[in-house]
Design an enzyme around this catalytic site. Sequence first.
Site, short mmCIF file in Angstrom:
data_model
loop_
_atom_site.label_atom_id
_atom_site.label_comp_id
_atom_site.label_asym_id
_atom_site.label_seq_id
_atom_site.Cartn_x
_atom_site.Cartn_y
_atom_site.Cartn_z
N GLY A 14 0.78 -1.24 0.00
CA GLY A 14 0.00 0.00 0.00
C GLY A 14 0.81 1.28 0.00
CG MET A 92 -0.90 -8.07 -6.77
SD MET A 92 -0.31 -6.92 -8.04
CE MET A 92 1.30 -7.58 -8.36
NE ARG A 93 -8.19 -11.60 -5.82
CZ ARG A 93 -8.30 -12.92 -5.78
NH1 ARG A 93 -9.01 -13.56 -6.67
NH2 ARG A 93 -7.72 -13.61 -4.84
CG ASN A 109 -3.27 -1.07 -12.79
OD1 ASN A 109 -3.12 -1.20 -11.57
ND2 ASN A 109 -2.59 -1.81 -13.66
CG HIS A 111 2.09 -2.52 -15.13
ND1 HIS A 111 1.76 -3.72 -14.54
CD2 HIS A 111 3.09 -2.79 -16.01
CE1 HIS A 111 2.52 -4.68 -15.03
NE2 HIS A 111 3.32 -4.15 -15.93
CG ASP A 143 -8.38 -2.14 -21.95
OD1 ASP A 143 -7.82 -2.97 -21.21
OD2 ASP A 143 -7.92 -1.84 -23.08
N GLY A 145 -8.55 -5.79 -21.04
CA GLY A 145 -7.32 -6.60 -21.14
C GLY A 145 -6.48 -6.46 -19.87
CB VAL A 146 -3.71 -8.38 -18.50
CG1 VAL A 146 -2.69 -8.26 -17.37
CG2 VAL A 146 -4.75 -9.43 -18.15
CG ASP A 147 -0.99 -4.67 -16.74
OD1 ASP A 147 -1.69 -4.13 -15.88
OD2 ASP A 147 -0.22 -5.62 -16.50
#
Length: 214
Positions: A14, A92-93, A109, A111, A143, A145-147
């Site tokens: 965090g 992390m999901r 997000n 990253h 969106d 997708g992942v990242d």
Amino acid sequence: MKRLRLAVLVSGRGSNLQAILKACKGGQINAEVVVVLSDQENAVALERAKKEGIPSFWVNPAEFSTKKEYEEKLVQVINSFTVDYLLLAGFMRVLSTVFMRGVKVPLLNIHPSLLPAFTGLHAQRQALEYGVRYSGCTVHFVDEGVDTGPIILQAVVPVYPNDTEESLSQRILQEEHRLYPKVVQLLSEGKIRCEGRKVMIIGEGQTSEKICLN
Ligand code: GAR
């Protein structure tokens, strides 16, 4: 400009949440974190939120038989607070459309790589193994997708020959703590517009490189 109400999803330490809380408290950004949710019981992030008197919840995935049910529970908790934006800060999901449609507010997000490079887990390790000379962090809209969502801002750090995953992560993290509050500040000023994949920063009149590398 109205004060933004934020929900933050976390899974661990965090430190990004803390950077945002600090910027809210210090008046650098016109926003407040109104709820924090974690999928991990022992997330330090939950402690940080509790310390600030922010409603915080551990929503245990093991208590739900499907991902859909789990996400519906997250949505229910979030929607019981009125929020303007939802920030993933080390959550992390991978969230599905059930969640995104349910919350009805934009999701962001952070990253730890210069997307679209090194998506998914262990981005810093991937960067070291690939042998890049620069890495960094990206704040983007989420969106399906992942990242893969539209990129808002990025910050660049050098990668040194003797870097370890830990030393590179630390260097990137320093930039994360600057970048995420900066994006929230821009949101609170109504300066971020998304047109398809392109994100415009209203009124900056600069190249994105100048925005990011200052
Ligand atoms: C951060 O480095 C963040 O960029 C990363 O997890 C860390 C969380 O740190 N997120 C991802 O890798 C998401 N794909 P924190 O809990 O101290 O903010």
